[in-house]
Design an enzyme around this catalytic site. Structure first.
Site, PDB file in Angstrom:
ATOM      1  N   CYS A 113      30.775  39.642  42.426  1.00 56.62           N
ATOM      2  CA  CYS A 113      31.279  38.684  42.094  1.00 56.62           C
ATOM      3  C   CYS A 113      31.874  37.213  43.219  1.00 56.62           C
ATOM      4  O   CYS A 113      31.935  36.431  42.527  1.00 56.62           O
ATOM      5  CB  CYS A 113      33.008  39.137  42.195  1.00 56.62           C
ATOM      6  SG  CYS A 113      33.347  40.698  41.191  1.00 56.62           S
ATOM      7  N   HIS A 252      38.341  33.319  43.354  1.00 53.74           N
ATOM      8  CA  HIS A 252      37.763  34.772  42.665  1.00 53.74           C
ATOM      9  C   HIS A 252      38.662  35.407  41.588  1.00 53.74           C
ATOM     10  O   HIS A 252      40.239  35.558  42.099  1.00 53.74           O
ATOM     11  CB  HIS A 252      37.233  35.635  43.294  1.00 53.74           C
ATOM     12  CG  HIS A 252      37.200  36.723  42.533  1.00 53.74           C
ATOM     13  ND1 HIS A 252      36.214  36.841  41.469  1.00 53.74           N
ATOM     14  CD2 HIS A 252      36.553  37.646  42.724  1.00 53.74           C
ATOM     15  CE1 HIS A 252      35.550  38.103  41.191  1.00 53.74           C
ATOM     16  NE2 HIS A 252      36.470  38.938  41.364  1.00 53.74           N
ATOM     17  N   ASN A 282      38.824  39.874  35.341  1.00 52.55           N
ATOM     18  CA  ASN A 282      37.788  39.584  36.828  1.00 52.55           C
ATOM     19  C   ASN A 282      36.517  39.521  36.335  1.00 52.55           C
ATOM     20  O   ASN A 282      36.410  40.176  35.821  1.00 52.55           O
ATOM     21  CB  ASN A 282      37.711  40.661  37.109  1.00 52.55           C
ATOM     22  CG  ASN A 282      37.134  40.647  38.741  1.00 52.55           C
ATOM     23  OD1 ASN A 282      36.224  39.719  38.221  1.00 52.55           O
ATOM     24  ND2 ASN A 282      36.615  41.647  39.861  1.00 52.55           N
TER      25      ASN A 282
HETATM   26  N1  COA Z   1      47.440  52.384  33.864  1.00 56.74           N
HETATM   27  C1  COA Z   1      48.507  53.415  35.390  1.00 56.74           C
HETATM   28  N2  COA Z   1      48.568  54.047  36.157  1.00 56.74           N
HETATM   29  C2  COA Z   1      47.086  53.143  36.753  1.00 56.74           C
HETATM   30  C3  COA Z   1      45.990  52.437  36.205  1.00 56.74           C
HETATM   31  C4  COA Z   1      46.717  52.105  35.609  1.00 56.74           C
HETATM   32  N3  COA Z   1      45.617  51.063  34.500  1.00 56.74           N
HETATM   33  N4  COA Z   1      45.026  52.895  36.998  1.00 56.74           N
HETATM   34  C5  COA Z   1      45.653  53.540  38.275  1.00 56.74           C
HETATM   35  N5  COA Z   1      46.871  54.316  37.784  1.00 56.74           N
HETATM   36  C6  COA Z   1      47.663  55.078  38.605  1.00 56.74           C
HETATM   37  C7  COA Z   1      46.591  55.401  39.800  1.00 56.74           C
HETATM   38  O1  COA Z   1      46.442  57.001  39.460  1.00 56.74           O
HETATM   39  C8  COA Z   1      47.566  55.852  41.127  1.00 56.74           C
HETATM   40  O2  COA Z   1      49.082  56.685  40.116  1.00 56.74           O
HETATM   41  P1  COA Z   1      48.833  58.405  41.671  1.00 56.74           P
HETATM   42  O3  COA Z   1      49.960  57.592  42.592  1.00 56.74           O
HETATM   43  O4  COA Z   1      49.539  59.356  41.034  1.00 56.74           O
HETATM   44  O5  COA Z   1      47.550  58.321  41.722  1.00 56.74           O
HETATM   45  C9  COA Z   1      48.658  54.706  40.989  1.00 56.74           C
HETATM   46  O6  COA Z   1      48.483  54.419  40.029  1.00 56.74           O
HETATM   47  C10 COA Z   1      48.444  53.610  42.109  1.00 56.74           C
HETATM   48  O7  COA Z   1      46.832  53.897  42.139  1.00 56.74           O
HETATM   49  P2  COA Z   1      46.766  52.661  42.986  1.00 56.74           P
HETATM   50  O8  COA Z   1      45.126  53.047  42.998  1.00 56.74           O
HETATM   51  O9  COA Z   1      47.265  53.496  43.891  1.00 56.74           O
HETATM   52  O10 COA Z   1      47.253  51.126  42.405  1.00 56.74           O
HETATM   53  P3  COA Z   1      46.582  49.707  43.564  1.00 56.74           P
HETATM   54  O11 COA Z   1      48.364  50.004  43.490  1.00 56.74           O
HETATM   55  O12 COA Z   1      45.838  49.774  44.476  1.00 56.74           O
HETATM   56  O13 COA Z   1      46.161  49.536  42.598  1.00 56.74           O
HETATM   57  C11 COA Z   1      44.028  48.136  41.840  1.00 56.74           C
HETATM   58  C12 COA Z   1      45.053  49.913  41.578  1.00 56.74           C
HETATM   59  C13 COA Z   1      42.284  49.111  41.131  1.00 56.74           C
HETATM   60  C14 COA Z   1      44.905  46.868  40.645  1.00 56.74           C
HETATM   61  C15 COA Z   1      43.681  47.904  42.928  1.00 56.74           C
HETATM   62  O14 COA Z   1      43.847  49.059  44.426  1.00 56.74           O
HETATM   63  C16 COA Z   1      43.130  46.241  43.258  1.00 56.74           C
HETATM   64  O15 COA Z   1      43.179  45.378  43.103  1.00 56.74           O
HETATM   65  N6  COA Z   1      41.798  46.478  43.627  1.00 56.74           N
HETATM   66  C17 COA Z   1      40.784  45.726  43.942  1.00 56.74           C
HETATM   67  C18 COA Z   1      39.594  45.882  42.933  1.00 56.74           C
HETATM   68  C19 COA Z   1      38.763  44.498  42.656  1.00 56.74           C
HETATM   69  O16 COA Z   1      39.547  43.480  43.123  1.00 56.74           O
HETATM   70  N7  COA Z   1      37.754  45.028  42.730  1.00 56.74           N
HETATM   71  C20 COA Z   1      36.468  43.830  41.727  1.00 56.74           C
HETATM   72  C21 COA Z   1      36.382  43.483  43.205  1.00 56.74           C
HETATM   73  S1  COA Z   1      35.412  41.553  43.079  1.00 56.74           S
END
Ligand code: COA
Length: 334
Positions: A113, A252, A282
């Site tokens: 990205c 981004h 994204n």
């Molecule tokens: N819907 C509902 N629940 C979801 C879910 C969805 N789409 N995706 C994950 N969950 C659940 C998980 O299973 C987890 O459940 P658990 O606690 O029972 O295990 C809970 O939600 C929390 O997950 P977690 O991964 O800790 O959430 P988070 O606050 O870190 O948010 C992202 C997840 C992916 C949104 C966040 O980590 C993020 O934005 N990361 C960066 C990703 C990114 O930018 N990637 C591209 C880079 S260029």
């Protein structure tokens, strides 16, 4: 040294909209979870007959028209993508053919990205060194083709699109500083296992479940929050500016919480921060180019404005560009 600036911008977004309500019918998720964790409400999905080169060419044509530059004046095309149409030829060559830019060299660049930032930095150095006079920079990705639509932890995040700009010489302002970095030890935090030549034919070219995005979301999140602020401050330092000088910050568009954290670190209020993650999710290498093009169209970028563009992505990679927006008067046509 000759200066480089952005002469024109363009973007292309597929028509099909996939909303959070649509995703609720596909995986165990909710509009409420997606909105509060990411800020995303909907994203665009390419039609099955759309190629990365098609989207890139559409964005490029808009940027050429905006810059008032013809395709045969372009002497370098750089396409940043992690979803090229083919291993070879490069997507940039397919774009060159679609545009009829027969006087141009063309190559692809892979920096996740951060690709648009890397490509813009390369374009600036091509102009500054005298190697090129008119460079077309395009970020394009069709991540929907490598998204696991049964994995709720990734499928809600991504979308498709292309963003482009024409870079040329300017008499003042333009690109003031660039900064790029990488940490390959974080390669396993965000990856697609199947490389074009990584697996021998006996293993099959697309082994089951190996052609999708894998992501350690939480670790990428922590990295992103740190690096977006660090990279922005470093490029400001290189440009001899401080965050009070920023008229518009164009990060981004991965997650509103990452954008908000970076803006907070820089002490920027919301009117100085461009956000469109709610509409497109994204879009990987396309995201910053699409955002810049929309910001210009919305009248949020004016000659003399100082901008910071910053990105992070798979690699892990990061990059930032500080620039002063230039008007038609500052174009160096000599
Ligand atoms: N819907 C509902 N629940 C979801 C879910 C969805 N789409 N995706 C994950 N969950 C659940 C998980 O299973 C987890 O459940 P658990 O606690 O029972 O295990 C809970 O939600 C929390 O997950 P977690 O991964 O800790 O959430 P988070 O606050 O870190 O948010 C992202 C997840 C992916 C949104 C966040 O980590 C993020 O934005 N990361 C960066 C990703 C990114 O930018 N990637 C591209 C880079 S260029």
């Amino acid at each position: 040294m000759r200066k480089a600036g952005i002469w024109g911008v363009g973007r292309a977004l597929p028509e099909r909209v996939l909303t959070n309500a649509d995703l609720e019918r596909m995986v165990d998720t909710s509009d409420e979870w997606i909105t509060t964790r990411t800020g995303i409400k909907e994203r665009r999905i390419a039609a099955s007959n759309d190629t990365a080169a098609d989207l890139a060419s559409e964005a490029a044509k808009a940027a050429l028209a905006d810059a008032d530059v013809t395709a045969d004046e372009i002497d370098m095309i750089i396409v940043a993508t992690v979803t090229p149409d083919m291993p070879f030829p490069a997507t940039s060559c397919l774009v060159q053919a679609q545009l009829g830019a027969q006087n141009s060299a063309a190559f692809d660049l892979s920096a996740g990205c951060s690709g648009f930032i890397y490509a813009l930095a390369m374009a600036a150095s091509c102009i500054e060194s005298g190697l090129s006079r008119r460079v077309l920079v395009i970020g394009v990705d069709i991540l929907s083709r490598i998204t696991d639509w049964s994995d709720r932890t990734t499928c809600v995040l991504f979308g498709d699109g292309a963003g482009a700009c024409v870079v040329g010489p300017v008499s003042r302002g333009g690109i003031l500083a660039t900064y790029m970095g990488a940490d390959g030890t974080g390669g396993d935090k965000l990856y697609v296992p199947t490389a074009y030549f990584r697996y021998s034919p006996s293993e099959g070219t697309r082994p089951a479940k190996k052609h999708h995005i894998y992501m350690a979301g939480n670790e990428v999140f922590k990295f992103a929050v740190r690096i977006m602020g660090d990279a922005s401050l470093e490029v400001l330092r290189r440009a001899g500016l401080s965050s009070e000088d920023i008229a518009l910050f164009i990060p981004h568009q991965a997650n509103i919480r990452i954008i908000d954290a970076a803006a907070k670190r820089l002490g920027l209020s919301s009117e100085h921060v461009f956000v469109n993650v709610h509409k497109y999710g994204n879009t990987s290498a396309a995201s910053i180019g699409i955002a810049l093009s929309e910001a210009v169209d919305q009248g949020r970028v004016n000659p003399g404005d100082r901008l910071v563009l910053v990105g992070f992505g798979a690699g892990l990679t990061w990059g930032a560009v500080a620039l002063e927006w230039t008007g038609i008067k500052e174009r160096d046509l000599a």
